[in-house]
Scaffold this active site. Sequence first.
Site, PDB file in Angstrom:
ATOM      1  N   SER A 141     -17.534  -4.448  49.058  1.00  0.00           N
ATOM      2  CA  SER A 141     -18.722  -5.090  48.497  1.00  0.00           C
ATOM      3  C   SER A 141     -19.674  -3.999  48.045  1.00  0.00           C
ATOM      4  O   SER A 141     -19.595  -2.852  48.527  1.00  0.00           O
ATOM      5  CB  SER A 141     -19.400  -5.969  49.557  1.00  0.00           C
ATOM      6  OG  SER A 141     -20.703  -6.337  49.158  1.00  0.00           O
ATOM      7  N   TYR A 154     -22.614  -6.926  58.130  1.00  0.00           N
ATOM      8  CA  TYR A 154     -21.728  -7.047  56.971  1.00  0.00           C
ATOM      9  C   TYR A 154     -21.630  -5.719  56.234  1.00  0.00           C
ATOM     10  O   TYR A 154     -20.538  -5.233  55.917  1.00  0.00           O
ATOM     11  CB  TYR A 154     -22.260  -8.133  56.043  1.00  0.00           C
ATOM     12  CG  TYR A 154     -21.452  -8.350  54.787  1.00  0.00           C
ATOM     13  CD1 TYR A 154     -20.232  -9.018  54.839  1.00  0.00           C
ATOM     14  CD2 TYR A 154     -21.906  -7.904  53.551  1.00  0.00           C
ATOM     15  CE1 TYR A 154     -19.484  -9.234  53.684  1.00  0.00           C
ATOM     16  CE2 TYR A 154     -21.173  -8.108  52.396  1.00  0.00           C
ATOM     17  CZ  TYR A 154     -19.965  -8.776  52.466  1.00  0.00           C
ATOM     18  OH  TYR A 154     -19.230  -8.975  51.320  1.00  0.00           O
TER      19      TYR A 154
END
Length: 264
Positions: A141, A154
């Site tokens: 990401s 995350y």
Amino acid sequence: MSEFLDKVVWVTGASSGIGAEVARQFSLSGSILVLSARNEDKLKDVQKSLKNPEKSFVLPLDLEKSENFAQKVDEVIAKYGRIDYLVNNGGVSQRGEAADTPIEVDRKIMEINYFGTVALTKAVIPVMRKQQSGHIIAISSIAGKFGFYWRSAYSAAKHAIQGFFESVLLEEAKNNIFVTIAYPGKINTPISLSAINAEGKAHGVMDHNQETGMPVDVCVKKLIKAISKKKKSVLIGNKEIKAVYIKRYFPSLFWKIIKKQKPV
């Protein structure tokens, strides 16, 4: 692309979003798909949407239960005899400030996004070594390039993904195993709906960043192009990916810009 014809492509997180679209686009190229995620019914729905559903295998898998991965690999080999591509896409996002998030939530996110992905990759590498061929794709990401509001665990997991797979890239080159790490930015997928909040529950909201993000089919076309070219890494998104370069070359400007961004 003819290079993907009859290649065995194993996709985790294949029940929705990027994973489901990866399956669809590989199917258009004549690939053989192994579809994995927790929800078997959703996987079957994705299977029905493929160009060649008969060239696919639904294999439910929970990234928190790595003790089953050797068995899962054996099932794929028993059915198809090889694994050409492993697309590590499965995972969960986060919404919540670090100080308000119990450590149990951090551990859960790390277990799914990092340890689960690593364990499955370690279970597949011996197969690819025996074949003396293979390509491992890790879907990271843009949060794997810098931290962001409400994404502490995350972002940490995605940073760890980069370190692990860059090491694998170097170590497995001698075995003709390639690695591509993808860093999607804002992509129009339902990832925010299942994101874990500070209470350990589903966020349940389609965030503005996802609603206005790059269409998922465009994202996956760029991803598959990068895989075809055997790129070591690829940033995918719209103007938000420029932040990676701004941080690298103009760090003071980066921190001025990023602190004004909204977490959702």
